[in-house]
Design an enzyme around this catalytic site. Structure first.
Site, PDB file in Angstrom:
ATOM      1  CG  ASP A  18      11.577  -8.723   8.115  1.00  0.00           C
ATOM      2  OD1 ASP A  18      10.531  -8.736   8.451  1.00  0.00           O
ATOM      3  OD2 ASP A  18      11.797  -8.119   6.809  1.00  0.00           O
ATOM      4  CD  GLU A  95       1.641  -5.850   8.008  1.00  0.00           C
ATOM      5  OE1 GLU A  95       1.702  -5.261   7.104  1.00  0.00           O
ATOM      6  OE2 GLU A  95       3.031  -6.037   8.335  1.00  0.00           O
ATOM      7  CE  LYS A 131       5.869  -4.387   9.329  1.00  0.00           C
ATOM      8  NZ  LYS A 131       6.396  -5.910   9.307  1.00  0.00           N
ATOM      9  CB  THR A 155       5.159  -1.372   6.902  1.00  0.00           C
ATOM     10  OG1 THR A 155       5.761  -2.507   5.924  1.00  0.00           O
ATOM     11  CG2 THR A 155       3.511  -1.831   6.646  1.00  0.00           C
ATOM     12  CG  PHE A 177       9.371  -2.218   1.984  1.00  0.00           C
ATOM     13  CD1 PHE A 177       9.105  -1.794   3.228  1.00  0.00           C
ATOM     14  CD2 PHE A 177       8.524  -3.363   1.704  1.00  0.00           C
ATOM     15  CE1 PHE A 177       8.605  -2.342   4.135  1.00  0.00           C
ATOM     16  CE2 PHE A 177       7.823  -4.031   2.579  1.00  0.00           C
ATOM     17  CZ  PHE A 177       7.652  -3.505   3.887  1.00  0.00           C
TER      18      PHE A 177
END
Length: 327
Positions: A18, A95, A131, A155, A177
């Protein structure tokens, strides 16, 4: 000699880095890599990547026009992503701008443009995950993109309704998350929690169990970890995306790391209502999210955070473009 906990984890879970830090990825050797505006902003501000930034700025200067700043930011994301594809054997997540989270058509246009930009650099779509925030609009964009053969990573996912809608859209992967769920509950006065009672861990376990109980192919990738205890409690999850600091801690740790999640065991521990299949249209999805204060608040907060960093990145790029034009 006992294998490190990181090596043990890798034997049962695909480990994803990440980070947008290319050197950290090279050192830690994850299978996949994921970035976001926050990570990209940090990377752009790092002197080691000055050459990549300068190339994008020089390109932006030649383009000109009112959309130069946004175009340079997109180019930077693809530039860093391309470098990462040279290091990791698997996928790199890139993303879509967080300020498009409530615009399905704009999300589709941006996603297709990202894939096209990677293709120009010789990177095929099979190496990239787009993403997208797990809003209703984002989920519908993912449905279209998946049908076009563009794999998506949903996400900012905090609750089972988002996971159900992602599976219905046939999303390639979801990123629940863990740490941000814990943050909300601690702030609300909950706890103390152990690794097993951590609300983020419990949430991912329930999503994983639901998916495996119904043979759903969407990959579950736990994200946003606060400590190694959360990671160890999810050992065996399809994938886990972990920051460099926690990866280093796991690499230095020894001792047995038992598998906590496995597809074979999941049907027996699926949802408490008897593992009934859930169906959600837009109204049902929005109502279910509204009923979950944590998921609603963390989704909104997450989008605001990514937008804030995206704006900071654009501001930094705009300043560099002005300097380049003045030179």
């Amino acid at each position: 000699m006992t294998a490190s906990k990181l090596d043990q984890l890798r034997a049962m879970t695909t480990v994803v880095a990440d980070t947008g830090d290319i050197e950290a990825v090279r050192r830690l050797k994850p299978v996949d890599c994921t970035t976001n505006p926050t990570l990209l902003l940090k990377a752009v501000e790092t002197p080691a990547y000055a050459a990549l930034v300068e190339e994008a700025i020089a390109w932006g200067k030649r383009q000109g026009g009112t959309g130069a700043v946004e175009a340079v930011c997109d180019r930077l994301a693809v530039t860093f992503g391309t470098e990462l594809t040279k290091i990791v054997p698997g996928r790199v997540s890139t993303e879509v701008d967080a300020d498009l989270s409530f615009d399905t058509e704009a999300t589709l246009a941006k996603a297709r443009a990202i894939i096209a930009a990677y293709k120009e650099r010789g990177v095929g779509r099979e190496r990239i995950l787009i993403k997208i925030a797990s809003t209703w609009e984002g989920l519908q964009a993912a449905r279209v993109l998946q049908a076009e053969g563009i794999d998506c990573n949903l996400t900012l996912l905090f609750a089972l309704p988002q996971a159900v809608a992602a599976a219905d859209a046939k999303a390639f992967l979801i990123s629940p998350f863990v740490g941000r769920i814990l943050d909300w509950h601690v702030k609300a006065g909950g706890g103390p929690y152990t690794a097993e009672t951590d609300p983020g861990v419990v949430s991912v376990k329930s999503i994983y169990a639901y998916y495996k109980a119904f043979g759903i192919k969407t990959v579950v990738m736990g994200a946003s970890f606060r400590n190694t205890g959360e990671i160890e409690a999810l050992a065996g999850c399809d994938r886990l995306t972990i920051g460099p600091g926690l990866l280093d801690e796991l690499a230095a740790a020894t001792g047995d790391l038992p598998r906590r999640l496995s597809p074979a065991a999941s049907p027996q521990v699926a949802s408490p209502d008897g593992a009934k299949k859930i169906t959600l249209d837009e109204k049902a999805f929005r109502f279910a999210m509204n009923e979950d204060a944590m998921a609603t608040e963390k989704l909104a907060e997450g989008i605001r955070g990514f937008v804030k960093d995206l704006r900071s990145l654009r501001k930094l790029v705009a300043a560099k473009l002005d300097e380049a034009k003045a030179a």
